[in-house]
Design an enzyme around this catalytic site. Sequence first.
Site, mmCIF file in Angstrom:
data_model
loop_
_atom_site.group_PDB
_atom_site.id
_atom_site.type_symbol
_atom_site.label_atom_id
_atom_site.label_comp_id
_atom_site.label_asym_id
_atom_site.label_seq_id
_atom_site.Cartn_x
_atom_site.Cartn_y
_atom_site.Cartn_z
ATOM 1 C CG HIS A 9 -0.194 0.072 2.536
ATOM 2 N ND1 HIS A 9 0.332 1.233 3.056
ATOM 3 C CD2 HIS A 9 0.102 -0.907 3.424
ATOM 4 C CE1 HIS A 9 0.906 0.984 4.213
ATOM 5 N NE2 HIS A 9 0.798 -0.308 4.454
ATOM 6 C CD GLU A 84 1.370 -5.900 7.846
ATOM 7 O OE1 GLU A 84 1.383 -7.108 7.542
ATOM 8 O OE2 GLU A 84 2.277 -5.111 7.515
#
Length: 205
Positions: A9, A84
């Site tokens: 990201h 994550e």
Amino acid sequence: MIELYILRHGQTTWNAARRIQGSTDIELNEKGRQAARNTGKAWEDMGLHFDAVYSSPLKRAYETACLASAYTGLEVHRDKRLRELCFGVLEGEDVTHINDPGTDPLHGCFFEHPERYQRPEGGESLEELCARVQSFLEDLMKKYTHGERILVAGHGAMNKAIMRVLKKTPLKDFWSGGFLKNCSVNIVRISPGQCEIIEEGKVYG
């Protein structure tokens, strides 16, 4: 055989402030959005075709996937297995908790000696992260069998877990190849019993 583009990201305010994010759902900042747009523009200029796009459900990864793949018109499929690593009580704290044994003797070995890293209260272990990533990859390999090119948007540790599962490396080598910058891409070709690394940590624009 499939080809994976594994994208981290873009930058968030917590990245810029050097705070541990993990499963905390932090949005991209404008720098992160622009980097995702730049990545998509570079791919569009290259005439790069994708057959499917997958993303972590966390906002920073999903928005990165949407911006980078906008030119393709493809739907972005969110998969919770791509979120994550959860750092539990450490989320929101300064990154010294995971990169400085002097600050945090229990968790400060995260980068230097990942094999010694202890799960924080309320968090996950690296082994648990790799197990869910492996489950995702196995499903992907069953679904796509004809040379498809797949974009997977995720996170620093999660993307490294993908690489570790594909390379079949020991946990001590979890960070081999270096830490992944925001909006960096790993490109990998996978066939049964074989993994070919094309690029690691490539940044577009």
